[in-house]
Design an enzyme around this catalytic site. Structure first.
Site, PDB file in Angstrom:
ATOM      1  N   ASN B 388       0.817  -1.201   0.000  1.00 27.53           N
ATOM      2  CA  ASN B 388       0.000   0.000   0.000  1.00 27.53           C
ATOM      3  C   ASN B 388       0.861   1.266   0.000  1.00 27.53           C
ATOM      4  OD1 ASN B 388      -1.844   2.016   0.364  1.00 27.53           O
ATOM      5  ND2 ASN B 388      -2.936   1.061   2.048  1.00 27.53           N
ATOM      6  N   ASP B 389       1.476   1.548   1.126  1.00 25.64           N
ATOM      7  CA  ASP B 389       2.222   2.801   1.218  1.00 25.64           C
ATOM      8  C   ASP B 389       3.365   2.884   0.201  1.00 25.64           C
ATOM      9  OD1 ASP B 389       0.562   3.628   3.247  1.00 25.64           O
ATOM     10  OD2 ASP B 389       1.812   2.758   4.814  1.00 25.64           O
ATOM     11  N   VAL B 390       3.985   1.738  -0.116  1.00 24.88           N
ATOM     12  CA  VAL B 390       5.136   1.776  -1.015  1.00 24.88           C
ATOM     13  C   VAL B 390       4.730   2.000  -2.475  1.00 24.88           C
ATOM     14  CG1 VAL B 390       6.549   0.324   0.477  1.00 24.88           C
ATOM     15  CG2 VAL B 390       5.198  -0.731  -1.340  1.00 24.88           C
ATOM     16  N   VAL B 391       3.413   2.042  -2.758  1.00 25.21           N
ATOM     17  CA  VAL B 391       2.963   2.353  -4.119  1.00 25.21           C
ATOM     18  C   VAL B 391       2.061   3.586  -4.109  1.00 25.21           C
ATOM     19  CG1 VAL B 391       3.144   0.008  -5.000  1.00 25.21           C
ATOM     20  CG2 VAL B 391       1.025   0.728  -3.906  1.00 25.21           C
ATOM     21  N   ASN B 392       2.149   4.371  -3.055  1.00 26.50           N
ATOM     22  CA  ASN B 392       1.267   5.531  -2.914  1.00 26.50           C
ATOM     23  C   ASN B 392       1.844   6.751  -3.631  1.00 26.50           C
ATOM     24  OD1 ASN B 392      -0.301   7.665  -2.068  1.00 26.50           O
ATOM     25  ND2 ASN B 392      -0.555   6.872   0.006  1.00 26.50           N
TER      26      ASN B 392
END
Lengths: 97, 462
Positions: B388-392
């Site tokens: 999630n966060d690493v592709v935000n």
């Protein structure tokens, strides 16, 4: 073994640089085994533990030494074995089988 | 004989260095590890021979007991639990060093012999670092294994308490170093070091544990290094500092990957950083498009390239094997498939690679962030699994976002993005992800394993 602490300090600083040079080249692919493997190396304190446990008169320091041997061996054996287990799984592309 | 002893320790140090060097390639890594292990064997045998052991029983019992516990844990541990395992190993290394330093000090006290200033300082450092490493690692273990809540634990006045303890530690260190044979301050130092390990790690959130483990890894090395000064043993100094350096580098890599300073990771929870979380969650986001595996199969039928982005959610769902099956199937269909690995994917440095390697994904397919980011625009499908966060993308563009500046995988630049996710809950950092609302994003709701298996079926049948 060596009387001058300055020599040990020199060794310390130089090995830090060697360590940084070598380890910066380890690819992220292998960072977990690097960590468990280097962790096993920090079990080198087993050397001190073996010296401590064999102190002449058995006192509380022998007990400390014994506990140190146990913990250091957990570190050494656990670390190298689990690293080996992980590295065995890293294999190149299967083209033959 | 005695002059051979330092040579033997030097030999083991060389074996460690060469072994670590061989870890820089997956081809030689296993041999490197074996070489390092043989270096350890040299060091142990040398010590036993030189000591003219007094109490064989005790040595043997300790070695056998420790080896058995270590071997048992190493052979039984699940790859998903590797961070916990490494945390515990760090802890045992740290406490072993502290115990050795303590035993030395007690030995000096026994003989009523004053150690030199260098030795007593080293005893202090080894005790302090080793103690912190032990309890810090235990807390990290509890947080990683979710036996303890992952949220930062804070309380009012925490900074003041820690500052007071910090000052107390300095005073104690000074007392022990200058008058080492007064054992009172030493025992207090032991207690405070143990307490400090707990207090330093409880305010750090579960998502930051990769940094904490790396740092504790470094500490366990530095503790061994300090013990080297206590014993005047260069072998320990060399090996300890190698490990110290390794931990420092990994800590830095982890911090960079999260775009945070080490200070921020360690002490961030004390400040007001938490507030950012709620901001992005509420506002209008546009509509989310929910799709099924069959819809995805249609897109795959026209695709030529796919990049899979695994996150910890994939590991939690134990979906690695299903994912490998999907990757194999896509390859059979002529779709080039690779995995993009973010440096903080998983719960420790490199964790995701181990999980995929266990599922038999060849390591050439695992590509690190810097090498694959430029390829997303030419990629037909990016499949995000439990990340999630690493592709935000707001990390790239939204200055108000709490994760702004964090390096991410540019999946939003691919032609089509599939995001497999349980629900619309925001991720670990509590930040909403605009990727989910993009035109080219298809959300597939469901657990990672079930969805991937459905994808395998759908793609196979299409």
């Amino acid at each position: 073994m060596l009387s001058d602490p300055a020599v040990a300090l020199t060794v310390l600083v130089l090995s830090l640089f060697v360590g940084i040079e070598i380890i910066a080249k380890v690819p992220p692919l292998l960072h977990t085994p690097l960590m468990s493997g280097s962790n096993a190396i920090s079990g080198i304190t087993i050397v001190g533990a073996l010296i401590a446990v064999t102190a002449e008169n058995p006192t509380i320091s022998t007990a400390f030494g014994f506990a140190a041997v146990v913990f250091a061996m957990i570190n050494v054996v656990g670390g190298f074995l689990v690293t080996n287990r992980m590295l065995a799984m890293f294999r190149p592309k299967r083209d033959d089988k | 004989m005695s002059s051979l002893v330092p040579i033997a320790y030097l030999a083991s140090a060389v074996l460690f260095i060469v072994g670590l060097k061989m870890l820089s390639s997956a081809k030689t890594a296993a041999r490197g590890n074996a070489l390092a292990a043989s270096g350890m064997a040299v060091a142990i045998v040398t010590t036993l021979l030189r000591q003219g052991i007094m109490s064989w029983e005790l040595v043997l019992a300790g070695v056998v007991l420790g080896s058995a516990i270590g071997a048992f844990a190493a052979l039984r541990v699940q790859m998903t639990s590797m961070p916990e395992m490494v945390a515990l190993l760090n802890g045992s290394g740290g406490v072993a060093s502290a115990l050795v330093a303590g035993a030395e000090l007690l030995g000096y006290a026994d003989r009523a012999q004053e150690p030199t200033g260098v030795v007593s300082t080293a005893i202090v450092l080894s005790t302090l670092i080793g103690g912190i490493t032990l309890t810090g690692s235990l807390i990290a273990f509890l947080k990683l294994s979710e036996r303890m809540p992952g949220q930062p634990i804070t309380y009012p006045g925490q900074q003041v308490v820690n500052a007071l303890i910090g000052i107390g530690v300095l005073v104690l260190c000074f007392l022990v170093a200058t008058a080492p044979l007064e054992l009172g301050p030493f025992w207090i130092l032991v207690g405070v070091a143990l307490l400090l390990g707990v207090l330093l790690v409880i305010p750090i959130g579960g998502a930051d544990m990769p940094v904490v483990i790396s740092l504790l890894n470094s500490y366990s090395g530095l503790a061994a290094c300090a013990t080297g000064f206590v014993l005047n043993n260069v072998g320990l100094v060399i090996s300890g500092s190698l490990v110290g350096a390794s931990g420092i580098i990994l800590t830095k890599i982890m911090c960079d990957a999260m775009n945070r300073s080490l200070m921020n990771v360690l002490f961030g929870a004390f400040g007001a950083v938490q507030e950012g979380g709620g901001a992005g969650a509420g506002g209008e986001q546009g509509t989310v498009r929910g799709y099924t595996a069959d819809d995805a199969a249609v897109i795959f039928s026209n695709a030529r390239s796919c990049i899979i982005v695994p996150g910890y959610g994939m590991a939690v769902a134990q979906a690695q094997h299903a994912v490998r099956e999907l990757a194999d199937l896509l390859e059979q269909k002529g779709i080039t498939t690779r995995f993009a690995i973010h440096p903080v994917a998983g719960r420790m440095p490199g964790h995701m690679n181990v999980l995929l390697a266990e599922a038999d994904v060849p390591y050439e397919k695992l590509v690190e962030m810097d090498h694959i980011n430029s390829e997303f625009p030419e990629t037909d499908v990016a499949l995000v699994l439990g990340a999630n966060d690493v592709v935000n993308p707001s990390a790239r563009s939204d200055k108000g976002s709490p994760i702004y500046g964090m390096p991410i995988l540019d999946v939003d630049r691919a032609q089509h993005v599939f995001v497999v996710k349980r629900s619309m809950n925001p991720g670990f950092a509590g930040v909403q992800n605009p990727l989910f609302f993009n035109e080219n994003t298809m959300m597939i709701f469901g657990d990672a394993k079930g969805t991937v298996l459905a994808l395998v079926d759908a793609v196979r049948e299409y």
